[in-house]
Design an enzyme around this catalytic site. Structure first.
Site, PDB file in Angstrom:
ATOM      1  N   PRO A   1       0.781  -1.224   0.000  1.00 47.10           N
ATOM      2  CA  PRO A   1       0.000   0.000   0.000  1.00 47.10           C
ATOM      3  C   PRO A   1       0.821   1.287   0.000  1.00 47.10           C
ATOM      4  O   PRO A   1       1.829   1.391   0.693  1.00 47.10           O
ATOM      5  CB  PRO A   1      -0.822  -0.103   1.291  1.00 47.10           C
ATOM      6  CG  PRO A   1      -0.133  -1.118   2.124  1.00 47.10           C
ATOM      7  CD  PRO A   1       0.508  -2.072   1.170  1.00 47.10           C
ATOM      8  N   ASN A   2       0.346   2.213  -0.801  1.00 44.84           N
ATOM      9  CA  ASN A   2       0.877   3.579  -0.925  1.00 44.84           C
ATOM     10  C   ASN A   2       2.204   3.671  -1.669  1.00 44.84           C
ATOM     11  O   ASN A   2       2.693   4.774  -1.904  1.00 44.84           O
ATOM     12  CB  ASN A   2       0.997   4.258   0.460  1.00 44.84           C
ATOM     13  CG  ASN A   2      -0.367   4.445   1.097  1.00 44.84           C
ATOM     14  OD1 ASN A   2      -1.286   4.944   0.453  1.00 44.84           O
ATOM     15  ND2 ASN A   2      -0.528   4.012   2.336  1.00 44.84           N
TER      16      ASN A   2
ATOM     17  N   ARG B   1       5.597  12.066  -2.811  1.00 44.92           N
ATOM     18  CA  ARG B   1       5.406  12.631  -1.466  1.00 44.92           C
ATOM     19  C   ARG B   1       6.558  12.129  -0.574  1.00 44.92           C
ATOM     20  O   ARG B   1       7.200  11.146  -0.903  1.00 44.92           O
ATOM     21  CB  ARG B   1       4.100  12.124  -0.836  1.00 44.92           C
ATOM     22  CG  ARG B   1       2.884  12.252  -1.683  1.00 44.92           C
ATOM     23  CD  ARG B   1       1.792  13.045  -0.970  1.00 44.92           C
ATOM     24  NE  ARG B   1       0.450  12.735  -1.464  1.00 44.92           N
ATOM     25  CZ  ARG B   1       0.041  12.902  -2.703  1.00 44.92           C
ATOM     26  NH1 ARG B   1       0.873  13.338  -3.604  1.00 44.92           N
ATOM     27  NH2 ARG B   1      -1.199  12.614  -3.061  1.00 44.92           N
TER      28      ARG B   1
ATOM     29  N   TYR C   1      11.656   8.736   1.653  1.00 40.45           N
ATOM     30  CA  TYR C   1      11.708   7.654   0.650  1.00 40.45           C
ATOM     31  C   TYR C   1      12.480   8.019  -0.623  1.00 40.45           C
ATOM     32  O   TYR C   1      12.595   7.191  -1.522  1.00 40.45           O
ATOM     33  CB  TYR C   1      10.279   7.227   0.285  1.00 40.45           C
ATOM     34  CG  TYR C   1       9.508   6.707   1.484  1.00 40.45           C
ATOM     35  CD1 TYR C   1       9.903   5.539   2.135  1.00 40.45           C
ATOM     36  CD2 TYR C   1       8.396   7.385   1.983  1.00 40.45           C
ATOM     37  CE1 TYR C   1       9.224   5.069   3.247  1.00 40.45           C
ATOM     38  CE2 TYR C   1       7.692   6.917   3.099  1.00 40.45           C
ATOM     39  CZ  TYR C   1       8.126   5.767   3.722  1.00 40.45           C
ATOM     40  OH  TYR C   1       7.457   5.298   4.817  1.00 40.45           O
TER      41      TYR C   1
ATOM     42  N   ASN D   1       8.047  -5.492  -0.568  1.00 39.19           N
ATOM     43  CA  ASN D   1       7.905  -4.321   0.297  1.00 39.19           C
ATOM     44  C   ASN D   1       6.416  -4.229   0.604  1.00 39.19           C
ATOM     45  O   ASN D   1       5.638  -3.719  -0.202  1.00 39.19           O
ATOM     46  CB  ASN D   1       8.405  -3.057  -0.404  1.00 39.19           C
ATOM     47  CG  ASN D   1       8.385  -1.857   0.550  1.00 39.19           C
ATOM     48  OD1 ASN D   1       7.784  -1.919   1.631  1.00 39.19           O
ATOM     49  ND2 ASN D   1       9.026  -0.779   0.154  1.00 39.19           N
TER      50      ASN D   1
ATOM     51  N   ALA E   1       2.998  -0.616   4.986  1.00 37.12           N
ATOM     52  CA  ALA E   1       2.497  -0.627   6.370  1.00 37.12           C
ATOM     53  C   ALA E   1       1.905  -1.976   6.771  1.00 37.12           C
ATOM     54  O   ALA E   1       1.822  -2.280   7.967  1.00 37.12           O
ATOM     55  CB  ALA E   1       1.474   0.484   6.550  1.00 37.12           C
TER      56      ALA E   1
ATOM     57  N   GLU F   1      12.053  -9.740   2.655  1.00 41.93           N
ATOM     58  CA  GLU F   1      11.310  -8.556   3.121  1.00 41.93           C
ATOM     59  C   GLU F   1      12.172  -7.328   2.851  1.00 41.93           C
ATOM     60  O   GLU F   1      13.358  -7.332   3.173  1.00 41.93           O
ATOM     61  CB  GLU F   1      11.036  -8.707   4.627  1.00 41.93           C
ATOM     62  CG  GLU F   1      10.419  -7.473   5.252  1.00 41.93           C
ATOM     63  CD  GLU F   1      10.286  -7.599   6.779  1.00 41.93           C
ATOM     64  OE1 GLU F   1      10.412  -8.724   7.322  1.00 41.93           O
ATOM     65  OE2 GLU F   1      10.051  -6.556   7.414  1.00 41.93           O
TER      66      GLU F   1
ATOM     67  N   HIS G   1      12.523  -2.962   2.870  1.00 43.79           N
ATOM     68  CA  HIS G   1      12.070  -1.602   3.193  1.00 43.79           C
ATOM     69  C   HIS G   1      13.072  -0.610   2.646  1.00 43.79           C
ATOM     70  O   HIS G   1      14.288  -0.806   2.793  1.00 43.79           O
ATOM     71  CB  HIS G   1      11.910  -1.422   4.703  1.00 43.79           C
ATOM     72  CG  HIS G   1      10.963  -2.418   5.277  1.00 43.79           C
ATOM     73  ND1 HIS G   1       9.598  -2.340   5.067  1.00 43.79           N
ATOM     74  CD2 HIS G   1      11.174  -3.553   5.974  1.00 43.79           C
ATOM     75  CE1 HIS G   1       9.023  -3.379   5.638  1.00 43.79           C
ATOM     76  NE2 HIS G   1       9.945  -4.136   6.187  1.00 43.79           N
TER      77      HIS G   1
ATOM     78  N   ARG H   1      13.144   4.420  12.952  1.00 48.93           N
ATOM     79  CA  ARG H   1      11.945   5.265  12.873  1.00 48.93           C
ATOM     80  C   ARG H   1      11.006   5.000  14.060  1.00 48.93           C
ATOM     81  O   ARG H   1      11.455   4.487  15.088  1.00 48.93           O
ATOM     82  CB  ARG H   1      11.257   5.030  11.510  1.00 48.93           C
ATOM     83  CG  ARG H   1      12.177   5.369  10.321  1.00 48.93           C
ATOM     84  CD  ARG H   1      11.492   5.157   9.002  1.00 48.93           C
ATOM     85  NE  ARG H   1      10.348   6.052   8.838  1.00 48.93           N
ATOM     86  CZ  ARG H   1       9.410   5.906   7.888  1.00 48.93           C
ATOM     87  NH1 ARG H   1       9.519   4.905   7.019  1.00 48.93           N
ATOM     88  NH2 ARG H   1       8.405   6.743   7.804  1.00 48.93           N
TER      89      ARG H   1
HETATM   90  O1  CA2 Z   1      10.562   1.937   4.123  1.00 49.41           O
HETATM   91  C1  CA2 Z   1       9.710   1.289   3.494  1.00 49.41           C
HETATM   92  O2  CA2 Z   1       9.891   0.861   2.364  1.00 49.41           O
HETATM   93  C2  CA2 Z   1       8.341   1.059   4.127  1.00 49.41           C
HETATM   94  O3  CA2 Z   1       7.963  -0.280   3.852  1.00 49.41           O
HETATM   95  C3  CA2 Z   1       7.408   2.033   3.442  1.00 49.41           C
HETATM   96  C4  CA2 Z   1       6.004   2.038   4.039  1.00 49.41           C
HETATM   97  C5  CA2 Z   1       6.042   2.176   5.547  1.00 49.41           C
HETATM   98  O4  CA2 Z   1       4.743   2.050   6.080  1.00 49.41           O
HETATM   99  C6  CA2 Z   1       6.946   1.144   6.182  1.00 49.41           C
HETATM  100  O5  CA2 Z   1       6.978   1.360   7.570  1.00 49.41           O
HETATM  101  C7  CA2 Z   1       8.342   1.248   5.624  1.00 49.41           C
HETATM  102  C8  CA2 Z   1       5.200   3.190   3.473  1.00 49.41           C
HETATM  103  C9  CA2 Z   1       5.036   3.112   1.996  1.00 49.41           C
HETATM  104  C10 CA2 Z   1       4.320   4.338   1.565  1.00 49.41           C
HETATM  105  O6  CA2 Z   1       5.187   5.071   0.774  1.00 49.41           O
HETATM  106  C11 CA2 Z   1       4.907   6.356   0.560  1.00 49.41           C
HETATM  107  C12 CA2 Z   1       5.717   6.973  -0.349  1.00 49.41           C
HETATM  108  C13 CA2 Z   1       5.522   8.294  -0.624  1.00 49.41           C
HETATM  109  C14 CA2 Z   1       4.522   8.999   0.016  1.00 49.41           C
HETATM  110  C15 CA2 Z   1       3.708   8.383   0.932  1.00 49.41           C
HETATM  111  C16 CA2 Z   1       3.893   7.048   1.203  1.00 49.41           C
END
Ligand code: CA2
Length: 171
Positions: free
Chosen positions: A30-31, A38, A43, A99, A102, A123, A125, A132
């Site tokens: 997701p996302n 963003r 990221y 990946n 969340a 896995e 990230h 974090r």
């Molecule tokens: O660090 C990572 O790759 C995560 O898996 C990314 C997830 C986060 O919930 C994990 O804790 C760590 C979030 C992915 C959402 O990515 C976004 C990218 C740009 C803007 C908003 C969200």
């Protein structure tokens, strides 16, 4: 050469080809479709399309076929893991780089799917989740993953593909 032998040679070639070109499934949760659009401070500025291109290059280097997907839906991710388990059982799939976003921190269902499918899964990230918020330190995936890659930015995807190549090569 007799006709029957010609078939044997062809079949052997197909078999070798199939093993030389195993697929790697890169599964994004997701996302991650928002990557680069963003939160660049967390990221980075690479988009998911950039990540796909980077994975394609890494797969070409390691002679894998790439299957790259993203979904915001837990059930779709679970279906993909089950499908991956079946493909790995036939020898067509080398493994999964996931990946889970969340869902990493919430999903018993993904844990069960990975375990049940018996699939080799790394896995991944982009960020170092351990540096974090505390809620990102918990992962339902780590216990059923072959390994965990975190904090190397989007380059982690290429590193994970190289790791899978190392695991599956005969050498
Ligand atoms: O660090 C990572 O790759 C995560 O898996 C990314 C997830 C986060 O919930 C994990 O804790 C760590 C979030 C992915 C959402 O990515 C976004 C990218 C740009 C803007 C908003 C969200």
């Amino acid at each position: 050469m007799p006709r029957s032998h010609r078939h044997a040679v062809t079949n052997l070639a197909l078999l070798t080809e199939r093993h030389a070109m195993q697929t790697v499934l890169v599964l994004n949760g997701p996302n991650l479709n928002l990557l680069g659009l963003r939160e660049p401070s967390v990221y980075g500025t690479h988009t998911l399309a950039d990540v796909e291109a980077l994975c394609a290059a890494a797969c070409e280097t390691h002679q894998f076929r790439l299957d790259f997907r993203q979904s915001n839906h837990e059930g779709v991710l679970i279906d993909a893991i089950q499908e991956a388990g079946r493909a790995q059982a036939t020898g067509a799939l080398a493994g999964v780089i996931m990946n889970a976003g969340a869902y990493t921190h919430t999903s018993v269902a993904l844990h069960d799917a990975i375990k049940g499918a018996g699939v080799t899964l790394i896995e991944l990230h982009i960020s170092n989740v351990h540096a974090r918020e505390a809620f990102r330190h918990q992962s339902y995936l780590s216990a059923v993953a072959k390994g965990v890659m975190a904090g190397f930015g989007v380059k982690g995807y290429a590193l994970a593909i190289a790791a899978l190549a190392g695991m599956t090569s005969a050498a």
